[in-house]
Design a protein around this motif. Structure first.
Motif, PDB file in Angstrom:
ATOM      1  N   SER A 130       4.593   3.894   5.879  1.00  0.00           N
ATOM      2  CA  SER A 130       5.873   3.079   5.820  1.00  0.00           C
ATOM      3  C   SER A 130       6.460   2.654   7.143  1.00  0.00           C
ATOM      4  O   SER A 130       6.570   3.794   7.754  1.00  0.00           O
ATOM      5  N   SER A 131       7.017   1.619   7.119  1.00  0.00           N
ATOM      6  CA  SER A 131       7.570   1.341   8.385  1.00  0.00           C
ATOM      7  C   SER A 131       8.896   2.129   8.911  1.00  0.00           C
ATOM      8  O   SER A 131       9.560   2.725   7.811  1.00  0.00           O
ATOM      9  N   ARG A 184       9.484  -9.144   3.910  1.00  0.00           N
ATOM     10  CA  ARG A 184       8.538  -8.121   4.719  1.00  0.00           C
ATOM     11  C   ARG A 184       8.344  -6.843   4.016  1.00  0.00           C
ATOM     12  O   ARG A 184       7.182  -6.329   3.981  1.00  0.00           O
ATOM     13  N   ARG A 218       5.618  -7.157   1.314  1.00  0.00           N
ATOM     14  CA  ARG A 218       4.566  -7.513   1.758  1.00  0.00           C
ATOM     15  C   ARG A 218       3.934  -6.288   2.290  1.00  0.00           C
ATOM     16  O   ARG A 218       2.501  -6.011   2.217  1.00  0.00           O
ATOM     17  N   THR A 219       4.630  -5.538   3.257  1.00  0.00           N
ATOM     18  CA  THR A 219       3.740  -4.453   4.207  1.00  0.00           C
ATOM     19  C   THR A 219       4.402  -3.051   3.776  1.00  0.00           C
ATOM     20  O   THR A 219       3.691  -2.127   4.410  1.00  0.00           O
ATOM     21  N   ASP A 220       5.239  -2.722   3.332  1.00  0.00           N
ATOM     22  CA  ASP A 220       5.736  -1.395   3.192  1.00  0.00           C
ATOM     23  C   ASP A 220       5.176  -0.571   2.119  1.00  0.00           C
ATOM     24  O   ASP A 220       5.488  -1.015   1.002  1.00  0.00           O
ATOM     25  N   ARG A 221       4.320   0.356   2.352  1.00  0.00           N
ATOM     26  CA  ARG A 221       3.596   1.045   1.343  1.00  0.00           C
ATOM     27  C   ARG A 221       4.362   1.714   0.489  1.00  0.00           C
ATOM     28  O   ARG A 221       3.970   2.026  -0.814  1.00  0.00           O
ATOM     29  N   SER A 250      13.822  -9.829   5.470  1.00  0.00           N
ATOM     30  CA  SER A 250      13.292  -8.201   5.801  1.00  0.00           C
ATOM     31  C   SER A 250      12.864  -7.770   4.306  1.00  0.00           C
ATOM     32  O   SER A 250      12.094  -7.037   4.348  1.00  0.00           O
ATOM     33  N   THR A 283       1.084   5.646   1.388  1.00  0.00           N
ATOM     34  CA  THR A 283       2.589   5.182   1.928  1.00  0.00           C
ATOM     35  C   THR A 283       2.799   5.958   3.097  1.00  0.00           C
ATOM     36  O   THR A 283       4.062   5.826   3.455  1.00  0.00           O
TER      37      THR A 283
END
Length: 406
Positions: free
Chosen positions: A390-391, A200, A203-206, A197, A387
């Protein structure tokens, strides 16, 4: 659930003492190197060892806070930090000292487990306040140990610094066990899942990407000052000694403690405004810090402003990230602090290069460039709203986390 005033004090002391084991070697570097039989060109290993261990701990150990009981983890990490400090205190040579510093740095990441613990047990409307109070201990440790090490190094000897830190770590481990509430959550994730996690997240969370980059440049600016300040103060026209230079850290403490209020402002939904304002202040502080030739007054004012600004941004960032990711606070803080570690190393390396090549003014321009880079990143995030994607977390978030733009 919540954190009492006495518990905040204990947790702030945990952060201060643990982080001190990494930075205590810097004020006594030459004395320690001579005592350990190291050549001048090899002294950098003593400084780098703790940072190497710390970085490894951020990646490998901090995520355990999302898997294991955090109160127990804080206790164990403090004891193992003490073991590393004892090894340094009794080291017969440089190799053993470096090994001890690596161990101490590895488990000094108890600081991040502590911040995650505080974020998890705090009420949403008190999270920023509590994080601000506890993380003030980090800056107090980084700066305060310079004074302590300078004084002990000139009187008792450099080994006494690490012997004292070992005793304090053990005492705090017992205090934590006796005074903190048990971690009541029931972690469901496995260690491998938490590590995945983190990947991830990067890589992916702005939100994390924005705050991580801001933090990297923030602490590069911070590292530029505190890794290089001894250079101009140790030469003409001041020619200060180790103890005198270490006393400048007291000035920095005033700014760091003043920034504790930043947590309260973050709780009221102003974390973004705090970040932008503090980064402007940080950039401006370098105009004062650069003026060391004729007077120290401007330097002292600049140091207070710089440490206030750094701590304010640091607290605001952790508030936003833990509010956005309440279920994996440890891994988020671990990844975030890896950016802090890289930034500190960047500042330390480049400031000595700039000073040796062009002088203190060049080092100050470099520090200002780092803080300006962080300000630009913050401004771009506000304009583009990158952002906002964001997830999401399945749990309820604070009012600010639900509406944040950066």
């Amino acid at each position: 659930m919540g954190v009492t005033r006495s518990q905040r004090w204990v947790l702030a002391l945990v952060c201060a003492v643990a982080v001190s084991t990494i930075y205590a070697i810097q004020p006594v570097l030459e004395t320690a190197g001579t005592g350990l039989g190291l050549a001048r060109g090899s002294l950098g290993w003593l400084v780098a060892a703790g940072q190497v261990g710390y970085f490894a701990g951020l990646v490998l150990l901090v995520p355990l806070g999302d898997v294991l009981n955090r109160r127990r983890l804080i206790t164990v990490h403090l004891v193992l930090t003490a073991v590393g400090a004892v090894v340094v205190a009794v080291a017969p040579n440089g190799v053993v000292a470096v090994a001890g510093l690596v161990v101490a740095g590895l488990f000094a990441v108890v600081v991040q487990v502590t911040v995650a613990y505080v974020a998890a047990v705090s009420a949403p409307n008190e999270r920023g306040r509590n994080i601000g109070a506890v993380t003030s201990g980090v800056v107090i440790g980084i700066l305060g140990v310079r004074v302590l090490a300078g004084v002990l190094g000139d009187t008792v000897g450099w080994r006494a610094v690490y012997a004292l830190l070992a005793v304090l770590c053990v005492a705090l481990a017992l205090t934590v066990r006796a005074t903190l509430d048990s971690d009541s959550r029931t972690p469901g994730a496995r260690y491998a899942q938490v590590l995945a996690s983190m990947g991830r997240l990067v890589r992916t969370d702005r939100l994390f990407l924005s705050r991580g980059l801001i933090t990297l440049f923030l602490f590069a600016s911070f590292g530029t000052l505190w890794s290089g300040l001894a250079l101009p103060l140790g030469t003409d026209p001041w020619n200060f000694g180790t103890t005198q230079i270490g006393l400048f850290a007291v000035v920095g403490l005033a700014g760091a403690l003043g920034a504790g209020r930043a947590g309260r402002w973050a709780d009221s939904g102003r974390a973004q405004v705090i970040t932008g304002s503090a980064l402007v202040l940080l950039t401006a502080s370098w105009l004062l810090i650069a003026r060391t030739e004729s007077t120290l007054l401007l330097l002292i004012i600049g140091i207070v402003l710089l440490d206030f600004a750094v701590q304010a941004v640091h607290v605001s960032s952790q508030h936003l990230l833990t509010a956005a990711h309440p279920n994996r606070a440890s891994s988020v803080i671990g990844a975030y602090m890896a950016c802090y570690s890289l930034g500190s190393a960047l500042g330390a390396i480049t400031t000595t290069w700039a000073y040796s090549t062009w002088g203190w003014s060049a080092a100050c321009w470099l520090g200002a460039a780092y803080s300006l880079s962080a300000l630009v990143l913050w401004g771009l995030a506000q304009v583009t709203g990158r952002t906002a994607a964001s997830s999401p977390e399945p749990q309820p978030k604070s009012r600010e986390a639900a509406t944040l733009q950066c």
